[in-house]
Design an enzyme around this catalytic site. Structure first.
Site, short mmCIF file in Angstrom:
data_model
loop_
_atom_site.label_atom_id
_atom_site.label_comp_id
_atom_site.label_asym_id
_atom_site.label_seq_id
_atom_site.Cartn_x
_atom_site.Cartn_y
_atom_site.Cartn_z
N GLY A 298 0.78 -1.23 0.00
CA GLY A 298 0.00 0.00 0.00
C GLY A 298 0.81 1.27 0.00
O GLY A 298 0.32 2.32 0.43
N CYS B 52 9.06 3.85 -3.37
CA CYS B 52 9.99 2.85 -3.90
C CYS B 52 9.26 1.56 -4.25
O CYS B 52 8.36 1.14 -3.54
CB CYS B 52 11.09 2.56 -2.87
SG CYS B 52 12.10 4.00 -2.50
N ALA C 181 41.62 -22.12 -32.22
CA ALA C 181 41.68 -21.10 -33.26
C ALA C 181 43.05 -21.04 -33.93
O ALA C 181 43.18 -20.59 -35.06
CB ALA C 181 41.33 -19.73 -32.67
N GLY C 182 44.09 -21.44 -33.19
CA GLY C 182 45.44 -21.38 -33.73
C GLY C 182 46.32 -20.36 -33.04
O GLY C 182 47.40 -20.02 -33.54
N SER D 146 41.19 -15.87 -23.11
CA SER D 146 40.75 -14.58 -22.53
C SER D 146 39.40 -14.15 -23.11
O SER D 146 39.33 -13.20 -23.88
CB SER D 146 41.81 -13.49 -22.71
OG SER D 146 42.32 -13.47 -24.02
#
Length: 627
Positions: A34, A109, A469-470, A539
Site C-alpha cells: 500500500g 519505492c 583457433a590457432g 581470454s
C-alpha cells in the site's frame, strides 16, 4: 484590516514557509503493502491537490482503479502505464508536498525484488524510511531486504506503518505481533529508532489524525510523526572536509576550489591540507554567491581561495590540517549489487566517491548476506540485488572516512567500464591496514635502461580467440621469427601457465577473471624487464582484456584477434575438448556453454580461414615494425 497589516501578515506567512525545514523520506516494503496508496492519501488529505488533479484522479480511478466507485489514491503516484496496468510500482516516484510545519519530498519505492536497486536509489538521499507491512501478511522477505538496505545506507529513523488494519478488524493483537517481529529485525540491523503506527491508508485511519477505530493506540499519526521527528544528526567534532567539485578559474588573478562543506567549519586563516597529495596551505578567502565569508560550516556551498599555489583538482579533498581524513587504496566495504550481469572478483570497474573517479576491483567477497536471516554465506560472485561484505582495491589512493561517520566521503558507486552503467552502490567501512604500508620502491634501473641493453622496444602481444583457433601455433611461429632476428622474448601460453602459476584455478567465470589478472600482471613485469612478451590465452571477456591493456603504456599492448569461426575450431578439436563439452563432460567451455566476447577494435585481426599460420605470423612481426 488595514492594507499595511495585511501585507505584513502575507510577508510573515511567506517567511514562515521559506524557513521551514525539509524532510526527505521513502516508502518501502513488500509489493502490495500500500505504499502508493499511502502517499496518494497524504497528498489528498493535506489538501495539496489542485481541482484539475482531483478530477483527473477521479476519472483515472474509474478507468484504472481497483476501488470500485471510490478514489484509488495509488494512481497519484503510479504514473507509468506499465504500473497502472499491473497495479505495481516499477520506478522510484518522487512527490513534493508541504504542511504548515514542514516541507516534504517523498520517494515511493518499488516493492518487487527485481526493482530493489531502484529502492536503494530512493533511499540514498532520505532522512527517514516509512516501512510498510500488510497487517494480513506480517514481515516478509522484501520487508527484511528493504530494512537491511535502510540500515546499510545509514537511515536512523524508521516508521513502521502497519497498513490495511481495516482488513484485520483493527485487531491490536495483530499489530502488537508485527511490531514485536519487526523489533527483532531492527535490533539485528542496528536500527535503534522505530515508531510503529497502525494504519489504513485507504480509509485514512491514523494518517493525518488519530482514528476512532484504534482507541488502543496512543501514539502519533503518520503525518504528525513526520512533522515532528528530529532528523538532525548529533553534533560532531569532525574536522573540516571539502570535497572539490570544480576548480574555479574565471581569470588569471583568481583560482579557487568550489564544493559543499561535508563536515566541520572552516575560517579564513585556517591551515588546510589537500588530499591525497598532502600539500598544505592556509585559507585566504571563503567566496560565495552572496559575498565573502569569515567562516563556513557543514552544508554550505563555497569556493576556497588558498594562500599558496597548490595543485588540487576535482575529486581531491581539502581538510583541516590538524585533523585530516585517512588516505588509502584498499578497503573493506558493504556492497549492493545492481548489475544485470553478476559481479566477478578481479573484474575492473570504475569507483566514484563524491567527485572522484578511480579504477577499482573487488578482490574478495568475504561473505554475502541472507537478508531473511542476516546469515553470512560464502560466495564467489554476486547476482542482481544481492548484498555482501567485500574487499576493494583501487588503482589510486583516495581520502575517505567510514560511511557511518561521513556519507560524502564514505559512500560510493561502481560503474561498468564498457557500458557506463551503475552496477553497485556501497559504503566504505575501514581501510585495510596493509594498504597504507605499501609504497613504490624507487629503482635506479628502469624499463628504458633494460630495453636499451637489449636494443628493442618492449611490447605485449596478446593473442585471443577460441580454443583451437590457432593462437598457440601462430604465437610460437612469431617467437621463433623474433628470436631469429635477435629479439628477446617470452611466450606465456594458457595451458602451460595452468600447470604452475594458475594450477589452483578452474574454469568458472570467476576463475577465468583471476586467470587473466595474474597473467596480465606477469606480462607487465616482463615488459618492464625489457622483453617482448607473447600471451596466448583464450581470454574470453572484453573487460579482462581491457584491464590487461590498462597495465601497459600507450602503444605497448597489441591485441591480436585470431578470428576462427566456432565451426572451424570445433572441427579441428585437436585436444578433443569440444567433443567432451558437447557430451556434457566439460563444463564452462568457451563457445559451448560459456561465452566468448570477440574484440571490437583489435590492433590485428588474423583470419585463419584465409591465410596460413606462417603468413599470419609475418603479419604480426610486421606490425612490430621489425620486418
Amino acid at each position: 484590516m488595514r492594507a499595511d497589516d495585511a501585507d505584513a501578515q502575507v510577508a510573515a506567512y511567506l517567511r514562515q514557509h521559506e524557513t521551514k525545514g525539509l524532510l526527505r523520506f521513502i516508502t518501502c516494503g513488500s509489493v502490495d503493502d500500500g505504499k502508493s496508496t499511502l502517499i496518494g492519501r497524504l497528498l489528498h488529505d493535506t489538501k495539496r491537490l489542485f481541482d484539475d488533479q482531483l478530477r483527473a484522479l477521479e476519472a483515472d480511478s474509474r478507468r484504472h482503479g481497483t476501488q470500485g466507485d471510490a478514489i484509488d489514491f495509488a494512481l497519484l503516484v503510479d504514473g507509468l502505464a506499465a504500473e497502472r496496468e499491473q497495479g505495481i510500482t516499477i520506478d522510484v516516484a518522487y512527490r513534493y508536498f508541504d504542511t504548515d510545519a514542514r516541507k516534504f519530498i517523498v520517494a515511493d519505492c518499488p516493492g518487487h525484488e527485481q526493482y530493489t536497486r531502484n529502492m536503494a536509489t530512493g533511499a540514498s538521499t532520505a532522512d527517514v524510511a516509512v516501512v510498510l507491512v500488510d497487517a494480513r501478511k506480517g514481515v516478509l522477505a522484501q520487508t527484511r531486504r528493504h530494512s537491511y538496505i535502510v540500515s546499510l545506507l545509514g537511515i536512523r529513523h524508521v516508521l513502521l506503518a502497519v497498513n490495511k488494519m481495516d482488513l484485520v478488524g483493527y485487531d491490536q493483537a495483530v499489530f502488537d505481533a508485527i511490531v514485536a517481529s519487526y523489533g527483532d529485525l531492527a535490533a539485528q540491523l542496528g536500527i535503534a529508532q522505530v515508531q510503529a503506527v497502525p494504519l489504513s491508508a485507504l480509509q485514512g485511519d491514523n494518517m493525518t489524525s488519530a482514528s476512532a477505530a484504534t482507541p488502543w493506540y496512543p501514539g502519533p499519526s503518520l503525518l504528525g510523526w513526520l512533522e515532528t521527528v528530529e532528523v538532525a544528526p548529533p553534533p560532531r567534532q569532525d574536522g573540516f572536509r571539502l570535497p572539490v567539485q570544480w576548480v574555479n578559474r574565471p581569470h588569471q588573478d583568481f583560482r579557487g576550489f568550489a564544493g559543499t562543506v561535508a563536515a566541520g567549519v572552516v575560517a579564513v586563516g585556517d591551515e588546510v591540507v589537500v588530499l591525497p597529495s598532502g600539500r598544505r596551505s592556509t585559507v585566504a578567502r571563503i567566496v560565495t554567491a552572496d559575498g565573502d565569508l569569515a567562516e563556513a560550516g557543514e552544508g554550505r556551498a563555497i569556493t576556497l581561495a588558498l594562500s599558496d599555489e597548490v595543485d588540487a583538482s576535482r575529486g581531491d579533498v581539502i581538510a583541516a590540517a590538524g585533523d585530516p581524513p585517512e588516505v588509502a587504496d584498499q578497503f573493506a566495504a558493504h556492497l549492493l549489487w545492481m548489475g544485470d550481469e553478476r559481479l566477478l572478483p578481479g573484474r575492473p570497474y570504475l569507483l566514484q566517491v563524491g567527485a572522484r573517479t578511480v579504477g577499482a576491483s573487488v578482490t574478495e567477497i568475504k561473505h554475502k548476506v541472507d537478508v531473511n536471516t542476516q546469515e553470512h554465506l560464502a560466495a564467489k560472485h554476486l547476482e542482481l540485488n544481492e548484498v555482501a561484505y567485500c574487499n576493494l582495491h583501487l588503482d589510486q589512493p583516495i581520502a575517505f572516512e567510514p560511511y557511518a561517520r561521513n556519507h560524502a566521503l564514505g559512500g560510493f558507486i561502481l560503474v561498468d567500464r564498457q557500458s557506463n552503467a551503475t552496477v553497485a552502490a556501497g559504503t566504505l567501512d575501514f581501510a585495510l591496514r596493509r594498504a597504507g604500508n605499501i609504497h613504490w620502491q624507487h629503482l635506479d634501473v628502469d624499463k628504458a635502461a633494460r630495453a636499451r641493453i637489449k636494443h628493442q622496444q618492449p611490447r605485449c602481444l596478446w593473442f585471443t580467440g577460441l580454443s583451437g583457433a590457432g593462437k598457440s601455433t601462430i604465437a610460437n611461429l612469431v617467437e621463433k621469427k623474433l628470436l631469429a632476428m635477435g629479439q628477446h622474448t617470452y611466450l606465456l601460453d594458457g595451458d602451460n601457465i595452468r600447470h604452475g602459476l594458475n594450477k589452483d584455478l578452474g574454469f568458472t567465470d570467476e576463475d577465468r577473471v583471476e586467470n587473466i589478472r595474474r597473467v596480465a600482471e606477469v606480462a607487465r613485469l616482463m615488459t618492464d624487464a625489457g622483453l617482448i612478451v607473447l600471451v596466448s590465452f583464450i581470454s574470453p571477456f572484453r573487460a579482462e582484456r581491457d584491464m590487461a591493456r590498462s597495465l601497459f603504456a600507450p602503444g605497448e599492448f597489441l591485441e591480436v584477434f585470431v578470428d576462427t569461426p566456432l565451426a572451424v575450431a570445433e572441427a579441428r578439436d585437436v585436444k578433443g575438448l569440444y567433443a567432451k563439452a558437447r557430451r556434457g563432460e566439460l563444463r564452462n567451455f568457451t563457445g559451448i556453454d560459456s561465452p566468448y566476447e570477440a574484440p571490437e577494435a583489435p590492433e590485428l585481426r588474423l583470419d585463419t580461414g584465409v591465410e596460413a599460420p606462417a603468413r599470419l605470423a609475418d603479419q604480426v612481426v610486421a606490425a612490430l615494425g621489425l620486418g
